[in-house]
Design a protein around this motif. Sequence first.
Motif, mmCIF file in Angstrom:
data_model
loop_
_atom_site.group_PDB
_atom_site.id
_atom_site.type_symbol
_atom_site.label_atom_id
_atom_site.label_comp_id
_atom_site.label_asym_id
_atom_site.label_seq_id
_atom_site.Cartn_x
_atom_site.Cartn_y
_atom_site.Cartn_z
ATOM 1 N N LEU A 76 0.683 -1.231 -0.059
ATOM 2 C CA LEU A 76 0.115 -0.042 -0.083
ATOM 3 C C LEU A 76 1.021 1.113 0.150
ATOM 4 O O LEU A 76 1.614 1.563 0.758
ATOM 5 C CB LEU A 76 -1.034 -0.051 1.167
ATOM 6 N N PHE A 77 0.855 1.927 -0.995
ATOM 7 C CA PHE A 77 1.570 3.153 -1.137
ATOM 8 C C PHE A 77 0.713 4.364 -0.608
ATOM 9 O O PHE A 77 -0.500 4.172 -1.160
ATOM 10 C CB PHE A 77 1.858 3.416 -2.558
ATOM 11 N N ALA A 78 1.078 5.260 0.574
ATOM 12 C CA ALA A 78 0.262 6.224 1.003
ATOM 13 C C ALA A 78 0.986 7.424 1.061
ATOM 14 O O ALA A 78 1.964 7.758 1.001
ATOM 15 C CB ALA A 78 0.125 6.010 2.474
ATOM 16 N N PHE A 79 0.361 8.483 0.209
ATOM 17 C CA PHE A 79 0.782 9.768 -0.055
ATOM 18 C C PHE A 79 0.265 10.715 0.889
ATOM 19 O O PHE A 79 -0.730 10.626 1.485
ATOM 20 C CB PHE A 79 0.423 10.138 -1.528
ATOM 21 N N GLU A 80 0.916 11.886 1.097
ATOM 22 C CA GLU A 80 0.574 12.819 2.028
ATOM 23 C C GLU A 80 -0.780 13.587 1.627
ATOM 24 O O GLU A 80 -1.671 14.170 2.539
ATOM 25 C CB GLU A 80 1.560 13.995 1.921
ATOM 26 N N ALA A 81 -1.072 13.720 0.327
ATOM 27 C CA ALA A 81 -2.220 14.320 -0.154
ATOM 28 C C ALA A 81 -2.906 13.677 -1.550
ATOM 29 O O ALA A 81 -1.835 13.295 -2.261
ATOM 30 C CB ALA A 81 -2.119 15.977 -0.311
ATOM 31 N N PRO A 82 -4.077 13.790 -1.754
ATOM 32 C CA PRO A 82 -4.658 13.158 -2.965
ATOM 33 C C PRO A 82 -3.996 13.889 -4.289
ATOM 34 O O PRO A 82 -3.868 15.056 -4.031
ATOM 35 C CB PRO A 82 -6.062 13.692 -2.808
ATOM 36 N N GLY A 83 -3.758 13.051 -5.044
ATOM 37 C CA GLY A 83 -3.463 13.408 -6.406
ATOM 38 C C GLY A 83 -3.648 12.544 -7.438
ATOM 39 O O GLY A 83 -3.632 11.377 -6.956
ATOM 40 N N VAL A 84 -3.398 12.955 -8.702
ATOM 41 C CA VAL A 84 -3.423 11.772 -9.498
ATOM 42 C C VAL A 84 -2.036 10.956 -9.406
ATOM 43 O O VAL A 84 -0.989 11.729 -9.687
ATOM 44 C CB VAL A 84 -3.763 12.474 -11.142
ATOM 45 N N GLN A 85 -2.045 10.019 -9.321
ATOM 46 C CA GLN A 85 -1.021 9.101 -8.986
ATOM 47 C C GLN A 85 -0.712 8.073 -10.123
ATOM 48 O O GLN A 85 -1.656 7.677 -10.798
ATOM 49 C CB GLN A 85 -1.183 8.205 -7.771
ATOM 50 N N CYS A 86 0.537 8.196 -10.717
ATOM 51 C CA CYS A 86 1.045 7.470 -11.908
ATOM 52 C C CYS A 86 2.013 6.467 -11.481
ATOM 53 O O CYS A 86 3.016 6.814 -10.707
ATOM 54 C CB CYS A 86 1.382 8.284 -13.042
ATOM 55 N N PHE A 87 1.900 5.183 -11.986
ATOM 56 C CA PHE A 87 2.869 4.215 -11.507
ATOM 57 C C PHE A 87 3.620 3.613 -12.828
ATOM 58 O O PHE A 87 2.826 3.596 -13.813
ATOM 59 C CB PHE A 87 2.407 3.172 -10.751
ATOM 60 N N TRP A 88 4.581 3.151 -12.875
ATOM 61 C CA TRP A 88 5.250 2.394 -13.950
ATOM 62 C C TRP A 88 6.276 1.010 -13.185
ATOM 63 O O TRP A 88 5.928 0.829 -12.015
ATOM 64 C CB TRP A 88 6.241 3.298 -14.637
ATOM 65 N N MET A 89 6.510 0.193 -14.119
ATOM 66 C CA MET A 89 7.096 -0.972 -13.631
ATOM 67 C C MET A 89 8.660 -1.113 -13.952
ATOM 68 O O MET A 89 9.085 -2.385 -13.734
ATOM 69 C CB MET A 89 6.112 -2.166 -14.308
ATOM 70 N N LYS A 90 9.473 0.051 -13.798
ATOM 71 C CA LYS A 90 10.836 -0.211 -14.124
ATOM 72 C C LYS A 90 11.423 -0.940 -13.085
ATOM 73 O O LYS A 90 11.101 -0.770 -11.922
ATOM 74 C CB LYS A 90 11.485 1.127 -14.501
ATOM 75 N N ASN A 91 12.152 -1.892 -13.423
ATOM 76 C CA ASN A 91 12.857 -2.762 -12.351
ATOM 77 C C ASN A 91 11.945 -3.680 -11.350
ATOM 78 O O ASN A 91 12.250 -3.975 -10.410
ATOM 79 C CB ASN A 91 13.698 -1.909 -11.325
ATOM 80 N N THR A 92 10.675 -3.894 -11.772
ATOM 81 C CA THR A 92 9.711 -4.771 -10.959
ATOM 82 C C THR A 92 9.610 -5.953 -11.942
ATOM 83 O O THR A 92 9.474 -5.895 -12.914
ATOM 84 C CB THR A 92 8.444 -3.963 -11.012
#
Length: 159
Positions: A76-92
């Motif tokens: 679970l990734f928890a950020f300080e404030a709501p925002g449009v969150q974008c993820f990628w898979m480099k090195n995953t």
Amino acid sequence: MLLKKTTTPLALTLVLGLAFTCASAAAQQNEPQMNLPRTELHAGMYRISAQLASAPREREIGLMYRRQMPEHEGMLFAFEAPGVQCFWMKNTLLPLTAAFVADDGTIVNLADMQPQTEDSHCSAKPVRFVLEMNQGWFAKKGLKSGTRLTGAPFADKSH
């Protein structure tokens, strides 16, 4: 590092020890995060043991370098404030599904992500939480956008 010709054996030992420590730290940069705090979440009758990535560096590393992950575990990734969150898979190395989750635990949208790619997968609206699980976990459980997750991170903090 430049050593003077008059370096004592003790100083040389300290320098070599420091060089070894730096090399070890560099080697560990390609290792998975396995010791983050955990939080228990629920999706209906399904229990999830999630590592909690809340610091910027923890979120940056995420599930990189993991070769396997038990079915009921995730991050679970928890950020300080709501925002449009974008993820990628480099090195995953594992195929994952990201659930972009609102403050109340409602899944906003899901994105299947392929290993070792730089394709961007974003939340459909601003969120503070992203839960990554093994790809297909949500689909196998019949969980989709609108499903509500429960657990301490999503508790009503207004009281």
